[in-house]
Write a protein that holds these residues in place. Sequence first.
Motif, PDB file in Angstrom:
ATOM      1  N   LEU A 165      -3.510  -3.612 -21.065  1.00  0.00           N
ATOM      2  CA  LEU A 165      -4.979  -3.126 -21.297  1.00  0.00           C
ATOM      3  C   LEU A 165      -5.045  -1.459 -21.887  1.00  0.00           C
ATOM      4  O   LEU A 165      -5.345  -1.291 -22.880  1.00  0.00           O
ATOM      5  CB  LEU A 165      -5.951  -3.081 -20.095  1.00  0.00           C
ATOM      6  N   ILE A 166      -3.951  -0.706 -21.093  1.00  0.00           N
ATOM      7  CA  ILE A 166      -3.775   0.640 -21.332  1.00  0.00           C
ATOM      8  C   ILE A 166      -2.981   0.742 -22.778  1.00  0.00           C
ATOM      9  O   ILE A 166      -3.475   1.656 -23.778  1.00  0.00           O
ATOM     10  CB  ILE A 166      -3.227   1.438 -20.385  1.00  0.00           C
ATOM     11  N   GLY A 191      -2.905  -4.138 -16.246  1.00  0.00           N
ATOM     12  CA  GLY A 191      -3.163  -2.750 -16.523  1.00  0.00           C
ATOM     13  C   GLY A 191      -2.481  -2.231 -17.510  1.00  0.00           C
ATOM     14  O   GLY A 191      -3.090  -1.321 -18.374  1.00  0.00           O
ATOM     15  N   TYR A 193      -3.716  -5.488  -6.165  1.00  0.00           N
ATOM     16  CA  TYR A 193      -3.424  -4.257  -6.864  1.00  0.00           C
ATOM     17  C   TYR A 193      -2.398  -4.461  -7.811  1.00  0.00           C
ATOM     18  O   TYR A 193      -2.279  -4.294  -9.032  1.00  0.00           O
ATOM     19  CB  TYR A 193      -3.475  -3.045  -6.117  1.00  0.00           C
ATOM     20  N   TYR A 232      -2.486  -7.043 -10.314  1.00  0.00           N
ATOM     21  CA  TYR A 232      -3.323  -6.317 -11.546  1.00  0.00           C
ATOM     22  C   TYR A 232      -2.560  -5.702 -12.345  1.00  0.00           C
ATOM     23  O   TYR A 232      -2.778  -5.483 -13.580  1.00  0.00           O
ATOM     24  CB  TYR A 232      -4.565  -5.811 -10.935  1.00  0.00           C
ATOM     25  N   TRP A 233      -1.451  -4.876 -11.816  1.00  0.00           N
ATOM     26  CA  TRP A 233      -0.858  -3.780 -12.326  1.00  0.00           C
ATOM     27  C   TRP A 233      -0.093  -4.192 -13.769  1.00  0.00           C
ATOM     28  O   TRP A 233      -0.491  -3.449 -14.761  1.00  0.00           O
ATOM     29  CB  TRP A 233       0.267  -3.250 -11.290  1.00  0.00           C
ATOM     30  N   ILE A 253      -8.211   2.756 -17.051  1.00  0.00           N
ATOM     31  CA  ILE A 253      -7.033   2.091 -16.658  1.00  0.00           C
ATOM     32  C   ILE A 253      -6.049   2.987 -16.349  1.00  0.00           C
ATOM     33  O   ILE A 253      -5.206   2.697 -15.372  1.00  0.00           O
ATOM     34  CB  ILE A 253      -6.788   1.299 -17.880  1.00  0.00           C
ATOM     35  N   SER A 254      -5.920   3.897 -16.854  1.00  0.00           N
ATOM     36  CA  SER A 254      -4.898   4.980 -16.411  1.00  0.00           C
ATOM     37  C   SER A 254      -5.056   5.518 -14.998  1.00  0.00           C
ATOM     38  O   SER A 254      -4.000   5.860 -14.497  1.00  0.00           O
ATOM     39  CB  SER A 254      -4.816   5.942 -17.480  1.00  0.00           C
ATOM     40  N   THR A 295      -6.267   3.971 -12.591  1.00  0.00           N
ATOM     41  CA  THR A 295      -5.819   2.853 -11.711  1.00  0.00           C
ATOM     42  C   THR A 295      -4.295   2.755 -11.516  1.00  0.00           C
ATOM     43  O   THR A 295      -4.015   2.606 -10.511  1.00  0.00           O
ATOM     44  CB  THR A 295      -6.570   1.500 -12.243  1.00  0.00           C
ATOM     45  N   LEU A 296      -3.654   2.861 -12.825  1.00  0.00           N
ATOM     46  CA  LEU A 296      -2.508   2.681 -12.660  1.00  0.00           C
ATOM     47  C   LEU A 296      -1.670   4.113 -12.108  1.00  0.00           C
ATOM     48  O   LEU A 296      -0.788   3.894 -11.521  1.00  0.00           O
ATOM     49  CB  LEU A 296      -1.765   2.802 -14.288  1.00  0.00           C
TER      50      LEU A 296
END
Length: 471
Positions: free
Chosen positions: A110-111, A107, A100, A103-104, A79-80, A82-83
Amino acid sequence: MSNLTSELTTAAPTADPGLAAMVSDTRFVIQRVLTPMVMLVGVIGNLVSIIVLTRRRMRSSTNSYLTALAVSDTLYLAISFTLSLKHSVPGISHPDFRIYWHYWPFGLWLIDAASNTSTWLTVTFTVERYVAVCHPIRGQVYCTESRARKMICIVYLFCFLVTLSTPFEWEIAERLNHKTNSTEMTAEFSELGMLDEYRHAFYVFTATMFIFLPLVLLAIFNSFLILAVKESRKQRAVLCSGESQSQRQENKITIMLISVVIIYMLCQLPHACMLVYLAVTGEVDSWTDEFQVRRILGNIFNFLMAINAACNFVLYCALSDKYRKTFLVTFCRCWYQPPAGLPSGIPTAYSNVSDFSRTGSPRSSCSKRSSVRSQRSLNGARGASVRGRTGSPPDHYLGVPGSRGGDSQGLLEASGGPAPAGGRGGPRRARPPRLPPLPAWLRFGRDGKARRHNIVITTPDGSQEEGVTAV
């Protein structure tokens, strides 16, 4: 957590061009070069750890925690990465990347949840190891695989639920960039995220529950573990002129877990210090030099947390012999041949030794009944020799090295000593030499024919093996 991440990584103009250039260079090196490398190595290492730690011979309560830790660390690294694309991919603010940007915020949730889960899993297996080492009798009851699985589920649910409000702190909007005269996607605080009471309460709760309290608990219990290992070595050096094999394995496991905790604390302490500093000084304007320094430190501290999530595989390989052997057997079978369980050149003797299971699993009931039958058979056969005289060999027996394989072979009493060779009134032969302690690898048989027993054996390092086949 998410507010801090946003404050430390969101771009803003600065009055000092030198600091602005340093922020840009730091972000490029960390998020475009180092983070992808650490993510790749960490994800592969954690997946390997999950495979190795879930092998049958590696099953234990401690390895259950380490498996769950590898899962949360893998999620954190993925996840990190993707961020980090938000700052490393050119043109990602274009409306074409609308998926995206929606989703951010999730994210971020989740992180944060994965990081908090890794934190409390580290605390739980440290406390579990403290109980197992410093209170071994209680450890037989509380340090079991079933309890470990329950605690893992509780930790995951708690950490994901208490951070569930993170995505609702943000809202995605399209804004016109007057410099480029184009529409860009951006993430802004929502009404909930701008509410001062919520931000203060959530900040205090996350800082206390997921940073300061875990660090205090880890420092306390880790100190106890270090003292316990030192005291154990001193006592065995005085009483036994060295450590036994089982105690040596226990100390290796404890040292490995202590190393995992120390690495975690070293990587988390800078972030904790930054939180204390922000709580004391408060927020600053985005155009000040202090804000740019905070952004640089934020990038560095986030990278330290990524290193912590990726380095456990290296620690396992360096400090655990059994992990290395299981890894070689699993992934390098063509080049690595494990030693045979019972070499053919080693003679055997017969013994009525009961098996045991540290976890108290229901599967051990069959093995206990088999041991009872073995003991009854041996008690009935003590009037005759095993080989070369009248009578039959014991109904069930355990093969152990140490006796001579040519003539008759000695029987071991329940206490481990050799039994008389003749009947109650018969002549007594010379005592054979005392056999060595039973090893962890035991082979069972019945009248010379191969037979499979549902038996669970706990090895000195806490793992279990079952379904031992006779030879």
